[in-house]
Scaffold this active site. Structure first.
Site, PDB file in Angstrom:
ATOM      1  N   ARG A  75      -2.599  -3.899 -13.353  1.00 46.06           N
ATOM      2  CA  ARG A  75      -3.213  -4.710 -12.302  1.00 46.06           C
ATOM      3  C   ARG A  75      -4.717  -4.846 -12.527  1.00 46.06           C
ATOM      4  O   ARG A  75      -5.311  -5.900 -12.284  1.00 46.06           O
ATOM      5  CB  ARG A  75      -2.941  -4.086 -10.927  1.00 46.06           C
ATOM      6  CG  ARG A  75      -1.480  -4.143 -10.495  1.00 46.06           C
ATOM      7  CD  ARG A  75      -1.335  -3.671  -9.064  1.00 46.06           C
ATOM      8  NE  ARG A  75      -2.082  -4.538  -8.171  1.00 46.06           N
ATOM      9  CZ  ARG A  75      -2.655  -4.134  -7.041  1.00 46.06           C
ATOM     10  NH1 ARG A  75      -2.594  -2.858  -6.694  1.00 46.06           N
ATOM     11  NH2 ARG A  75      -3.297  -4.981  -6.279  1.00 46.06           N
ATOM     12  N   HIS A 124      -9.813  -1.525   2.042  1.00 46.49           N
ATOM     13  CA  HIS A 124      -8.732  -0.933   1.256  1.00 46.49           C
ATOM     14  C   HIS A 124      -9.203  -0.378  -0.082  1.00 46.49           C
ATOM     15  O   HIS A 124      -8.393  -0.078  -0.949  1.00 46.49           O
ATOM     16  CB  HIS A 124      -7.610  -1.960   1.037  1.00 46.49           C
ATOM     17  CG  HIS A 124      -6.907  -2.329   2.310  1.00 46.49           C
ATOM     18  ND1 HIS A 124      -6.025  -3.392   2.391  1.00 46.49           N
ATOM     19  CD2 HIS A 124      -6.953  -1.782   3.540  1.00 46.49           C
ATOM     20  CE1 HIS A 124      -5.568  -3.480   3.636  1.00 46.49           C
ATOM     21  NE2 HIS A 124      -6.119  -2.516   4.340  1.00 46.49           N
ATOM     22  N   THR A 193      -5.640 -14.275   5.341  1.00 45.66           N
ATOM     23  CA  THR A 193      -4.971 -13.037   5.710  1.00 45.66           C
ATOM     24  C   THR A 193      -3.819 -13.350   6.652  1.00 45.66           C
ATOM     25  O   THR A 193      -3.929 -14.219   7.521  1.00 45.66           O
ATOM     26  CB  THR A 193      -5.944 -12.036   6.354  1.00 45.66           C
ATOM     27  OG1 THR A 193      -5.226 -10.874   6.785  1.00 45.66           O
ATOM     28  CG2 THR A 193      -6.694 -12.631   7.528  1.00 45.66           C
ATOM     29  N   ALA A 236      -8.951 -21.777   1.058  1.00 48.61           N
ATOM     30  CA  ALA A 236     -10.335 -21.354   1.206  1.00 48.61           C
ATOM     31  C   ALA A 236     -11.239 -22.058   0.201  1.00 48.61           C
ATOM     32  O   ALA A 236     -12.384 -22.402   0.511  1.00 48.61           O
ATOM     33  CB  ALA A 236     -10.435 -19.841   1.032  1.00 48.61           C
TER      34      ALA A 236
END
Length: 251
Positions: A75, A124, A193, A236
């Site tokens: 990742r 996070h 989100t 966005a």
């Protein structure tokens, strides 16, 4: 801005133009526009047999540390290859148009900082850092040679990704800063989100209940405007540059 995306209401632009404290909350949707898969996306390649919920837990790291480390290394490579998109860059410009600006993100990719945003609150964590599994000491560099996960250079305990896993608490200081910002802002933008992951999902609600104007920009909302609440369906990377350009034209 594409034809499918809504015009930005003048009343929202006016609220932004007069805002003293603007808070922005971002989620996986804005990073998806830079090619970073969301947690809800299916795994690919060697990782297709696993789900994120299986790997992103303290228990998985305890029982299969090398497996979890390798997944995060994969990742991390994807994140390292990604670039900030037009949405990230527009937020960095927006920061200079209001007296007080607070950026809160649920993303761990660091793309906001790469775009020029100053001191985003990372609820996070950040996948480009690691921390000691025992002492919590954070590191931005480490060796991939030898046994993996690498040992902490101080105590020898394994290093782990500096992210919040399922079942873990969010960092206390970051969360307190986010709550305070939401409770004291006069405008909040919620971008990309789902509004399903707590406690971040409660931040726009808190801001609205304290009297702030709230605008939700996402691909899965039904466009709707009412007093102090705006739902804008769109990307966005298109909506934010148009919004910032309109504010800059107003001076």
């Amino acid at each position: 801005m594409s034809k499918e995306e809504p015009a930005i209401p003048n009343s929202l632009l006016e609220a932004l133009r007069t805002a003293q404290h603007l808070v922005v909350l971002t989620g996986a949707g804005i990073s998806a526009e830079s090619g970073i898969p969301t947690f809800r996306d299916a795994q690919t390649g060697l990782w297709a047999q696993y789900s994120a919920e299986e790997l992103a837990t303290p228990e998985a790291f305890q029982h299969h540390p090398r497996l979890v480390w390798d997944w995060y290394a994969w990742r991390r490579q994807m994140v390292a290859a990604a670039k900030p998109n037009a949405g990230h860059l527009a937020l960095a410009r927006l920061e200079h148009l209001v007296p007080t600006f607070t950026l809160i993100t649920q993303n761990v990719d660091g793309l906001h900082a790469a775009a020029g945003s100053r001191a985003p609150i990372e609820l996070h964590g950040n996948i480009m850092r690691v921390r000691c599994a025992t002492e919590e000491t954070r590191y931005t560099t480490w060796s991939e040679e030898g046994a993996l996960p690498p040992p902490c250079p101080t105590c020898g305990a394994p290093l782990r990704p500096d992210v919040v896993w399922f079942g873990e608490q969010l960092p206390v200081i970051a969360l307190e800063r986010a709550w305070t910002a939401a409770a004291t802002c006069d405008v909040m933008l919620s971008i990309g989100t789902s509004g399903l992951v707590e406690p971040a999902a409660s931040l726009p609600r808190l801001a609205y209940n304290r009297g702030a104007t709230v605008a939700v920009l996402n691909l899965d909302v039904t466009p709707h405007n009412e007093e102090r609440l705006y739902l804008l369906n769109g990307q966005a990377g298109s909506l934010l540059p148009a919004l910032v350009a309109a504010l800059e034209q107003q001076g």
